[in-house]
Motif scaffolding. Structure first.
Motif, PDB file in Angstrom:
ATOM      1  N   ASP B 146       0.844  -1.190   0.000  1.00 39.26           N
ATOM      2  CA  ASP B 146       0.000   0.000   0.000  1.00 39.26           C
ATOM      3  C   ASP B 146       0.882   1.244   0.000  1.00 39.26           C
ATOM      4  OD1 ASP B 146      -1.916   1.866   0.159  1.00 39.26           O
ATOM      5  OD2 ASP B 146      -2.582   1.393   2.198  1.00 39.26           O
ATOM      6  N   GLN B 151      -8.028   3.178  -3.744  1.00 36.31           N
ATOM      7  CA  GLN B 151      -8.552   1.863  -4.123  1.00 36.31           C
ATOM      8  C   GLN B 151     -10.040   1.830  -3.885  1.00 36.31           C
ATOM      9  OE1 GLN B 151      -6.464  -1.924  -3.152  1.00 36.31           O
ATOM     10  NE2 GLN B 151      -5.005  -0.591  -2.203  1.00 36.31           N
ATOM     11  N   GLY B 152     -10.667   0.830  -4.444  1.00 31.98           N
ATOM     12  CA  GLY B 152     -12.093   0.654  -4.228  1.00 31.98           C
ATOM     13  C   GLY B 152     -12.920   1.307  -5.322  1.00 31.98           C
ATOM     14  N   ASN B 154     -15.111   3.525  -7.679  1.00 28.70           N
ATOM     15  CA  ASN B 154     -15.187   4.952  -7.942  1.00 28.70           C
ATOM     16  C   ASN B 154     -16.653   5.371  -7.879  1.00 28.70           C
ATOM     17  OD1 ASN B 154     -15.505   7.459  -9.430  1.00 28.70           O
ATOM     18  ND2 ASN B 154     -13.353   7.203  -9.948  1.00 28.70           N
ATOM     19  N   ASP B 172     -12.764   0.237 -10.515  1.00 28.54           N
ATOM     20  CA  ASP B 172     -11.866   0.407  -9.374  1.00 28.54           C
ATOM     21  C   ASP B 172     -11.014   1.662  -9.553  1.00 28.54           C
ATOM     22  OD1 ASP B 172      -9.939   0.149  -7.376  1.00 28.54           O
ATOM     23  OD2 ASP B 172     -10.137  -2.038  -7.409  1.00 28.54           O
ATOM     24  N   ASN B 173     -10.899   2.445  -8.505  1.00 27.45           N
ATOM     25  CA  ASN B 173     -10.053   3.640  -8.557  1.00 27.45           C
ATOM     26  C   ASN B 173      -8.623   3.306  -8.949  1.00 27.45           C
ATOM     27  OD1 ASN B 173     -11.510   5.984  -8.007  1.00 27.45           O
ATOM     28  ND2 ASN B 173     -11.725   5.395  -5.861  1.00 27.45           N
ATOM     29  N   LEU B 174      -8.145   2.175  -8.436  1.00 29.21           N
ATOM     30  CA  LEU B 174      -6.765   1.772  -8.718  1.00 29.21           C
ATOM     31  C   LEU B 174      -6.549   1.600 -10.219  1.00 29.21           C
ATOM     32  CD1 LEU B 174      -4.041   0.908  -7.540  1.00 29.21           C
ATOM     33  CD2 LEU B 174      -4.874  -1.440  -7.613  1.00 29.21           C
ATOM     34  N   ASP B 175      -7.570   1.029 -10.892  1.00 24.32           N
ATOM     35  CA  ASP B 175      -7.457   0.837 -12.335  1.00 24.32           C
ATOM     36  C   ASP B 175      -7.369   2.174 -13.051  1.00 24.32           C
ATOM     37  OD1 ASP B 175      -7.445  -1.872 -12.162  1.00 24.32           O
ATOM     38  OD2 ASP B 175      -9.620  -2.074 -12.382  1.00 24.32           O
ATOM     39  N   THR B 243      -0.462  -3.869  -5.530  1.00 27.40           N
ATOM     40  CA  THR B 243      -1.533  -3.216  -4.786  1.00 27.40           C
ATOM     41  C   THR B 243      -2.849  -3.931  -5.033  1.00 27.40           C
ATOM     42  OG1 THR B 243      -0.361  -1.147  -5.182  1.00 27.40           O
ATOM     43  CG2 THR B 243      -2.585  -0.980  -4.310  1.00 27.40           C
ATOM     44  N   LYS B 244      -3.043  -4.369  -6.257  1.00 25.19           N
ATOM     45  CA  LYS B 244      -4.300  -5.004  -6.640  1.00 25.19           C
ATOM     46  C   LYS B 244      -4.470  -6.380  -5.989  1.00 25.19           C
ATOM     47  CE  LYS B 244      -6.827  -5.886 -10.957  1.00 25.19           C
ATOM     48  NZ  LYS B 244      -7.766  -4.772 -11.152  1.00 25.19           N
TER      49      LYS B 244
END
Lengths: 275, 328
Positions: B146, B151-152, B154, B172-175, B243-244
Motif C-alpha cells: 500500500d 482503491q475501491g 469509484n 476500481d479507482n486503482l485501475d 496493490t491489486k
C-alpha cells in the motif's frame, strides 16, 4: 599534391608491424606497417581477404567486438598508443571509421543517422546544426531525403549517410572502408570526388581501403598494397599507377595485351615487409 | 437501453483497465527487445522483485533475514522503522538500477554478438535466479502493498452511470490510476526514444551494434540505461499488480500474459504494447462475457493466445511492429 616524406613526425597515424588474430586461432594480419600523414589520402589496396578491413578495424578498435585482437606490434595516433582504447575514446580523439557495407541505422531517418554521429560531442544544438548544414552542402541529396528512413534509401545515398554521419563527429582522420562497394561507376566517381574535396577544403585525413585500385590510385596520394595479411608494396599513388606489376595485377593492363585467367599469378615478386 | 448491452459496456470498461495492466508489463519487454534484441523472459520476475523490494523497504524488513538468522543464530526480522512510500519507491529504483548494472556486467556484456536463442536462454536463467533470490532476500510469504494509491469503487462513475442506465458501473479507482500512470509512462518513453540524444542512441544500437560502436556509442552504457528503464517500468507494474492482488510469486506469471500482448502489438513498438494490451484485455473480458457460459467458462486462460496466434499468421510483425526492411 602533398609532399610525403619518410619522417615519422609527419605521420598522424602509425601502424607498426601489427599482427591480428581472430578467435585466438586465425592469423589474419602478419605484420602490417603503414603511416598516414596529416592531410593526406592514403589508400590501402588489395583483393578480397587481403586484410584491408581488418587493418582499419584494428585501428578503430572495432576488432574486439568481433573477437579479434592485435597480438603484436603497435598502433599510435599522434605518437600516443591507442590500441587499448575503446572505439568511443578513439572517436573523441578524432578517428572514426566508416564501415564497409555502409551500416546505416535502417529505422532511423537520414537526419537522425547524421545526428548519431555527433553522439560523443558535448556541443550545443547550434553547433551541431551548423555541421548538419555543412554535411548537407556536401551531400545535397541527403537534404532532400532527410526525413526518409535510411533503410529505404539507395545504396549511394546510404554511403553518403555513412560518410556524413562520420563527419558529424568532427573527426580529424576518417577510416573509409570500401566506399565503392556495390555502387555504379558514376556514383563511385561522385563519392570519391566528394572525399577529395573534403580532404582539400576541410583538411580531413583519409585512410581508404579499396578494391577498386584504379579509382583509388587516381584520388589518393599514397598507396599500400596488401596481400594475404602483408604489405607487399607501397609508394606514391602516381608511382604505383605506373608500376608494371600493379598495372598487371591490379589494373588489368599489361604490355603484352590482354591476358587470360590462366596466366594470372598471385603477387609474390619483390615481396617485402615494412618494419 | 437493454440490460445486456449495459453489462457489456461495464465489461468493456473493465477489460480496458485490465489491458492497461498487461500493457505495463509488455512495455518492459518492448524496451529491452528494441535496444538489444534480447527477449527478456525475466521482465515479469523483475516486476515481482521490484514489488518485493518496495514492500521490504517500506516495512523495514531486514534483507536475507532467514539466512542471517540461520547462520548467526540471531532472531532479527525488522529494523523497526517504516519508510514512506515515495522514499521507498526511490530506494527501490536505485536497487533496480543496480540490478540493471549487475545483469549487464555479469551476463550480457559477455554475450555480445551471440545468437538470439542464447540470449533468450540467459534471460530464462536470470528469471529463475531472480525469483529464488527475491525469495531468499525478502521471504516467500504473500505481502500487502500500500503506497497510498486510491482503491475501491469509484463512486462518481457509479452514481453517474446509475443516473443514466439505472445501473451503477463498478470501476476500481486503482485501475483508473493505473491507466493514467500508463498513459504518462508511454508518453514519457516515446518522447525519450524519439527526441533525446540517448533515446536516439538507443534506437541506433537496436538497429546495428557495430555501426553504433563505430560512431562512439558505448553499448554497455546504453544497455545499462535500457535495463534501468525496464526496471523502472517493472517497478510501476509491480506497484499496480502488487496493490491489486498482493505481492506474491504468482506475479511473475503475469509476464506470460504479456506475450500475446506483444504478438498483437509488435515487439518493437511502445504504443503497440499499449494498444495490444487493451485489445487483449477487452477481448478476453468480452469473450468471457459473451461465450464463457457457453464454453464452460475460464476462457480468459486461453483466449488471448488464440487471438495472438491468429495475428501471427496474418501479420507476423504485429499491429505496430517495425516493418522488416528488405531491399531487393
Amino acid at each position: 599534391m602533398l609532399d610525403i616524406t619518410e619522417d615519422p613526425k609527419d605521420a598522424l597515424l602509425e601502424v607498426n608491424n601489427i599482427e591480428v588474430i581472430y578467435n585466438h586461432v586465425i592469423l589474419v594480419l602478419k605484420g602490417v606497417s603503414l603511416k598516414v600523414p596529416k592531410g593526406g589520402i592514403t589508400a590501402l589496396l588489395g583483393g578480397n581477404g587481403a586484410g584491408k578491413t581488418t587493418t582499419l578495424k584494428a585501428i578503430s578498435n572495432l576488432l574486439k567486438s568481433e573477437r579479434g585482437e592485435v597480438t603484436k606490434g603497435s598502433i599510435t595516433y599522434r605518437g600516443e598508443r591507442v590500441q587499448d582504447l575503446v572505439p568511443s575514446d578513439l572517436v573523441r580523439k578524432g578517428v572514426i571509421q566508416v564501415m564497409e557495407g555502409r551500416h546505416c541505422f535502417e529505422h532511423l531517418t537520414v537526419e537522425e543517422n547524421l545526428l548519431t554521429g555527433a553522439y560523443t560531442r558535448g556541443s550545443s544544438r547550434g553547433e551541431i546544426d551548423a555541421d548538419l548544414n555543412m554535411v548537407y552542402d556536401y551531400f545535397p541529396r541527403l537534404k532532400e531525403r532527410r526525413k526518409s528512413q535510411a533503410g529505404y534509401t539507395s545504396g549511394g545515398e546510404q554511403q553518403m549517410v555513412a560518410i556524413g554521419r562520420a563527419l558529424m563527429s568532427r573527426p580529424e582522420t576518417i577510416l573509409l572502408d570500401e566506399p565503392s562497394m556495390g555502387l555504379a561507376p558514376q556514383l563511385v566517381e561522385q563519392i570519391f570526388g566528394i572525399v577529395k574535396s573534403l580532404n582539400e577544403e576541410e583538411g580531413y585525413t583519409f585512410l581508404l581501403a579499396e578494391q577498386n585500385t584504379n579509382v583509388a590510385l587516381r584520388f589518393a596520394h599514397y598507396g599500400y598494397i596488401l596481400e594475404s595479411g602483408r604489405v607487399v608494396m607501397d609508394g606514391l599513388a602516381s608511382d604505383l599507377r605506373e608500376n608494371p606489376d600493379v598495372k598487371e595485377f591490379y589494373l588489368g593492363m599489361s604490355d603484352e595485351g590482354r591476358k587470360s585467367f590462366r596466366d594470372v599469378r598471385s603477387y609474390r615478386r619483390r615481396k617485402r615487409w615494412l618494419s | 437501453m437493454p440490460e445486456q448491452l449495459v453489462f457489456a459496456m461495464e465489461v468493456f470498461l473493465n477489460g480496458l483497465m485490465a489491458g492497461v495492466l498487461y500493457a505495463l508489463v509488455a512495455l518492459g519487454f518492448v524496451l529491452i527487445y528494441k535496444a538489444s534484441g534480447i527477449f527478456n523472459y525475466a521482465q515479469g520476475v523483475m516486476a515481482l522483485f521490484a514489488a518485493l523490494t518496495l514492500v521490504g523497504i517500506m516495512e523495514g524488513q531486514v534483507p536475507f533475514a532467514h539466512l542471517i538468522n540461520a547462520m548467526l543464530g540471531t532472531e532479527i526480522h525488522h529494523f523497526g522503522w517504516h519508510v514512506p512510500g515515495v522514499l521507498a519507491i526511490l530506494f527501490t529504483m536505485a536497487v533496480m538500477v543496480g540490478l540493471a548494472w549487475i545483469v549487464n556486467t555479469l551476463i550480457f556484456r559477455h554475450l555480445v554478438n551471440q545468437e538470439p536463442i542464447i540470449l533468450f536462454m540467459a534471460t530464462i536463467g536470470l528469471a529463475y535466479f531472480l525469483e529464488g533470490f527475491g525469495d531468499i532476500m525478502w521471504g516467500a510469504d504473500i505481502k500487502k502493498l500500500d503506497v497510498g494509491l486510491p482503491q475501491g469503487i469509484n463512486l462518481w462513475i457509479d452514481e453517474t452511470t446509475f443516473n443514466i442506465f439505472d445501473y451503477g458501473f463498478f470501476i476500481d479507482n486503482l485501475d483508473i490510476v493505473a491507466t493514467v500512470v500508463a498513459a504518462l509512462l508511454v508518453c514519457a518513453l516515446v518522447i525519450f526514444a524519439q527526441y533525446t540524444k540517448q533515446g536516439r542512441a538507443m534506437r541506433a544500437v537496436a538497429d546495428d551494434h557495430q555501426a553504433a560502436l563505430s560512431v562512439g556509442i558505448s553499448l554497455n552504457f546504453i544497455w545499462v540505461m535500457v535495463w534501468s528503464v525496464a526496471g523502472f517500468v517493472a517497478l510501476v507494474a509491480g506497484i499496480m499488480w502488487g496493490t491489486k492482488s498482493g505481492v506474491q510469486f504468482s506475479l511473475s506469471l503475469i509476464a506470460l500474459k504479456a506475450l500475446p500482448v506483444l504478438m498483437l502489438g509488435g515487439f518493437t513498438s511502445i504504443p503497440g504494447a499499449i494498444v495490444g494490451g487493451l485489445i487483449i484485455g477487452v477481448g478476453e473480458k468480452l469473450f468471457e462475457f459473451g461465450f464463457g457460459p457457453m464454453l464452460g467458462g475460464a476462457t480468459e486462460n486461453w483466449f488471448a493466445y488464440v487471438l495472438a496466434l491468429i495475428f501471427l499468421v496474418f501479420r507476423p510483425q504485429g499491429l505496430f511492429g517495425e516493418k522488416i526492411i528488405e531491399r531487393v
